[in-house]
Motif scaffolding. Structure first.
Motif, short mmCIF file in Angstrom:
data_model
loop_
_atom_site.label_atom_id
_atom_site.label_comp_id
_atom_site.label_asym_id
_atom_site.label_seq_id
_atom_site.Cartn_x
_atom_site.Cartn_y
_atom_site.Cartn_z
N TYR A 7 52.50 32.12 48.14
CA TYR A 7 51.07 31.84 48.05
C TYR A 7 50.50 32.42 46.76
O TYR A 7 50.49 33.63 46.56
N ALA A 8 50.02 31.54 45.89
CA ALA A 8 49.34 31.97 44.67
C ALA A 8 47.86 32.21 44.97
O ALA A 8 47.27 31.51 45.79
N TYR A 9 47.27 33.19 44.30
CA TYR A 9 45.85 33.50 44.52
C TYR A 9 45.30 34.22 43.31
O TYR A 9 46.06 34.72 42.46
N LEU A 10 43.98 34.26 43.20
CA LEU A 10 43.33 34.98 42.11
C LEU A 10 43.52 36.47 42.32
O LEU A 10 42.99 37.05 43.27
N GLY A 11 44.29 37.09 41.45
CA GLY A 11 44.58 38.51 41.56
C GLY A 11 43.72 39.33 40.60
O GLY A 11 42.78 38.82 40.00
N PRO A 12 44.05 40.63 40.53
CA PRO A 12 45.16 41.32 41.19
C PRO A 12 44.84 41.62 42.66
O PRO A 12 43.82 41.15 43.18
N ALA A 13 45.70 42.40 43.29
CA ALA A 13 45.46 42.79 44.68
C ALA A 13 44.09 43.45 44.81
O ALA A 13 43.66 44.20 43.93
N GLY A 14 43.41 43.12 45.90
CA GLY A 14 42.10 43.71 46.14
C GLY A 14 40.94 42.77 45.92
O GLY A 14 39.79 43.13 46.17
N THR A 15 41.21 41.54 45.46
CA THR A 15 40.13 40.57 45.27
C THR A 15 39.68 40.00 46.61
O THR A 15 40.37 40.10 47.62
N PHE A 16 38.51 39.38 46.60
CA PHE A 16 38.06 38.66 47.80
C PHE A 16 39.03 37.54 48.14
O PHE A 16 39.23 37.21 49.31
N THR A 17 39.63 36.94 47.11
CA THR A 17 40.59 35.87 47.37
C THR A 17 41.80 36.39 48.13
O THR A 17 42.32 35.71 49.02
N GLU A 18 42.24 37.59 47.79
CA GLU A 18 43.36 38.15 48.56
C GLU A 18 42.94 38.40 50.00
O GLU A 18 43.72 38.18 50.94
N ALA A 19 41.70 38.85 50.20
CA ALA A 19 41.20 39.06 51.56
C ALA A 19 41.19 37.73 52.33
O ALA A 19 41.53 37.68 53.51
N ALA A 20 40.80 36.65 51.65
CA ALA A 20 40.82 35.34 52.29
C ALA A 20 42.24 34.91 52.62
O ALA A 20 42.51 34.36 53.70
N LEU A 21 43.17 35.18 51.72
CA LEU A 21 44.58 34.86 51.96
C LEU A 21 45.10 35.63 53.17
O LEU A 21 45.79 35.07 54.04
N ARG A 22 44.74 36.89 53.26
CA ARG A 22 45.17 37.70 54.41
C ARG A 22 44.58 37.17 55.71
O ARG A 22 45.21 37.27 56.77
N ALA A 23 43.37 36.62 55.64
CA ALA A 23 42.75 36.05 56.84
C ALA A 23 43.47 34.79 57.28
O ALA A 23 43.45 34.44 58.46
#
Length: 316
Positions: A7-23
């Motif tokens: 899964y690619a996402y707007l990084g780095p770790a800790g972004t809102f996008t990573e939070a969305a990915l985790r959801a």
């Protein structure tokens, strides 16, 4: 050995996008691939380096995320397969010892800054905005003590909740937002595949070019939806890029391509518009069942088609 989906996402770790990915996906069930921007994340899916990308597509303050809309609208086809919505608020972070009156420049992603403009005007009227690839990237740079603030160009950053504690930065303000109900919608994007079955609470995303630049052209396009009882939850114009005044429309329709009313609307668009790009039918994040008007349900379309067949066969 089982290979986890990437899964690619707007990084780095800790972004809102990573939070969305985790959801959307348990970290234990996927390989997370941080990317520098939305275009790179979606490009990783197109190239096969990633199986999916999670990107922001819309927020309640600025509307559509143009980088996402424009990247989906052109190039090799991609398909939205899911969505989630996150509430958005920020922390104002500084290095230890920095006071309110010391702040001269604040770094954040441009969409984050758009959601705190009034707060910044009232609270830090003299501070400049410094754009960053992501809010987490700005906070990480601020936390790097080897970087001189004069070289860095800012001495405060806006970041997702919990970032300050994780990076050892001072939180001067939390729950920063112009709109306390602000939220951002994120979508999961993959390569084209067969549509899932309708759930009754679905959304279909499209890109449509108008057939001609004249009075009534937009109305003609919208009538394809209205005549079939398909409600639109979002419609935004985007420049096509060939010349000024030419636009396409990015559209979210409430319904699924597996429903007759939506399929019939797509047929109408394909007949009358030069470009119709289907970007997927997928379950809505809120799970609310979409109301279907009288005469636009599956049974009504089946009965109408059967009636036409009777007529073709010369039956009463």
């Amino acid at each position: 050995m089982t290979t986890l989906p990437r899964y690619a996402y707007l990084g780095p770790a800790g972004t809102f996008t990573e939070a969305a990915l985790r959801a959307m996906v348990d970290p234990a069930q996927a390989e997370y691939m941080p990317c520098v921007d939305v275009v790179t994340a979606l490009g990783a899916v197109r190239s096969g380096d990633a199986d999916y990308a999670v990107v922001a597509i819309e927020n309640t303050v600025e509307g559509g995320v143009t980088a996402t809309l424009d990247t989906l609208a052109a190039g090799e086809p991609l398909m939205i397969v899911g969505e989630t919505v996150l509430p958005i608020a920020f922390e104002l972070l500084v290095r230890e010892g920095t006071a309110w009156e010391d702040i001269t420049a604040v770094s954040a992603h441009s969409h984050a800054w758009a959601q705190v403009r009034r707060w910044a005007h009232d609270t830090l009227p003299a501070a400049q905005f410094v754009s960053s690839t992501s809010n987490a990237a700005a906070a990480q740079a601020l936390a790097d003590s080897s970087l001189d603030l004069d070289v860095l160009g800012f001495n405060a950053a806006l970041a997702p909740p919990g970032t300050g504690e994780a990076l050892g930065l001072t939180v001067l303000a939390d729950r920063v937002a112009d709109n306390v109900s602000a939220a951002t919608r994120f979508v999961k994007v993959g390569r084209p595949a067969a549509a899932t079955e309708p759930t009754g609470a679905d959304k279909t995303t499209l890109v449509v070019h108008l057939p001609r630049d004249e009075s009534g052209a937009l109305l003609e396009m919208l009538e394809q939806f209205a005549a079939r009882g398909v409600n639109l939850s979002r419609i935004e114009s985007r420049p096509i890029g060939d010349r000024p005044g030419e636009y396409s429309f990015s559209i979210d329709a409430l319904g699924h391509i597996g429903e007759a009313r939506v399929a019939e609307a797509l047929i109408g668009l394909k007949r009358t518009c030069p470009v119709v790009r289907f970007l997927g039918s997928y379950p809505k994040a809120d799970g609310e069942v979409t109301p279907v008007g009288v005469g636009t349900g599956e049974e009504a379309f089946e009965q109408a088609r059967a009636w036409v067949e009777f007529l073709r066969r010369g039956e009463p």
